[in-house]
Design a protein around this motif. Sequence first.
Motif, PDB file in Angstrom:
ATOM      1  N   THR A  19      38.656  38.377  33.730  1.00 37.61           N
ATOM      2  CA  THR A  19      38.480  37.529  34.913  1.00 37.61           C
ATOM      3  C   THR A  19      37.210  36.694  34.867  1.00 37.61           C
ATOM      4  OG1 THR A  19      37.341  39.315  36.102  1.00 37.61           O
ATOM      5  CG2 THR A  19      39.742  39.161  36.371  1.00 37.61           C
ATOM      6  N   LEU A  71      38.185  44.535  42.833  1.00 34.15           N
ATOM      7  CA  LEU A  71      37.934  43.150  42.454  1.00 34.15           C
ATOM      8  C   LEU A  71      37.479  42.425  43.707  1.00 34.15           C
ATOM      9  CD1 LEU A  71      38.264  41.088  40.039  1.00 34.15           C
ATOM     10  CD2 LEU A  71      40.419  40.440  41.137  1.00 34.15           C
ATOM     11  N   THR A  87      38.727  35.937  44.430  1.00 31.88           N
ATOM     12  CA  THR A  87      39.560  37.060  44.005  1.00 31.88           C
ATOM     13  C   THR A  87      40.980  36.637  43.622  1.00 31.88           C
ATOM     14  OG1 THR A  87      39.909  37.557  46.366  1.00 31.88           O
ATOM     15  CG2 THR A  87      38.282  38.885  45.179  1.00 31.88           C
TER      16      THR A  87
END
Length: 479
Positions: A19, A71, A87
């Motif tokens: 990510t 997250l 997110t």
Amino acid sequence: MPDNAARPLWTAAEVAAATGGVLAGDDAPIGGLTYNSREIAPGDLFLALHGARDGHEFAAAAFAAGAAAALVDRPVDGGPTVMVQDTLRGLERLGVAARDRAPHVRRGAVTGSVGKTSVTQAIKAGLDLAGPAHASIKSYNNHIGVPLTLARMPVETERAVFEIGMNAPGEIAPLSRFVAPHAACVTTVGPVHIEAFADGEAGVAREKASIFDGLVPGGTAVANGDVAFSGLLCDRARSVGARLAVFGAGPGCDARLIDFRPDAEGATVRAELFGRPLDYRLAQSGAHWGLNSLCVLLMLDALDVPLETGLQALAGFQPLAGRGQTRTVAVPGGAFTLIDESYNANPLSMAAGFRTLGARAAPGRRVVVLTDMLELGEHSRALHEGLAGPIEAAGLDLVHAAGPQMRWLYDALPASRRGLWRETAAELAAEAALLAGPGDVVMVKGSNGSKASLVAQALADLQNAEGAPSGSDAPRAAR
């Protein structure tokens, strides 16, 4: 969550790397992902997404329930976190990483105005028989559901199938590009979410066809050749260089339906697949499953599943909840058959349901209970009134209805077919004992938002209900 203790789905460090986030805390193994703190299982990654409520508000509850990490895009307390700028974008990157770390996986994608979820799950049944498989759950088919399903895909997967839906123009192509399918299909095209398209069904068709934009080079586009916009679908497939496979009842189809014969246990299908004659059984009796089954077989073929495996899967694939599940309901004086189609409805699926009901053997009446179809915009009145024709063609005996939009249909029916009409599904459900009697076959159908499921559940609850009336006082019609 994969049942594989030796290899977690992710680790927190892998999530951070995928990510572009920053890990704070221990590098915990992660077994699953969810954005709903009430669904946390020990070892899950909690996704603090922004929606009607900010998911960060529920991080503490998620950690208390056993979340391994979260997250996030702002600090929270309670456990390890992966900090990202946004997110949802983080989830998207995690989904792409899951796809790219398993390039061996053969991926399929499904869209259409009707039948997406059932066709997706029927394909999954075939994939399961062929090896480790993965698929969308429920109707996880939107901007959250598609990347979430990708991110949940174990690296050991061999084949996967993803449902892709839309509410407005421009939504399907980006989701298809996330999946990068080897095969993609459009089950059918009709006036669903039509209020979002200025040019009506043509706009819906173009949006559905955009699923082919995400195909990998040399991928297969599976298109319904029987819909009015089949030419548009096929042209879009050719424009992206896809291998085209068409299903339908007409000559020239790669998968051609020749005959469909429903019975109490399902249906027998006679068809041709790439010129090969086929006779096979389905556990589904809905008239639309003739074409649906051919769509499934073309998708499975494109995903390298043997034909015999696909036919085996179709023979055992049962109707999903609210999508054709059938049960016998015992009441004083006998029993009636309940067909639960309460999950969703639109003009196409309504007409298919009426044909299915009309083909059923019934010692009593063929009764349909309807609630409003939603998201039809300015076309709603005409489309509701237009259901009277398919009801007449199917030879149904009695129509009960609920909702202000279904009132338009109710008023368009001849008096001989009118049962009860009530303002809401809840009011109609309260009179469930008057809707059906011994020997009847009763189908309940309506949009999920108009609460058709309340009526279906109330009818099911008549099972051996003490003191329930026999149904003899319900409005009856000549057959």
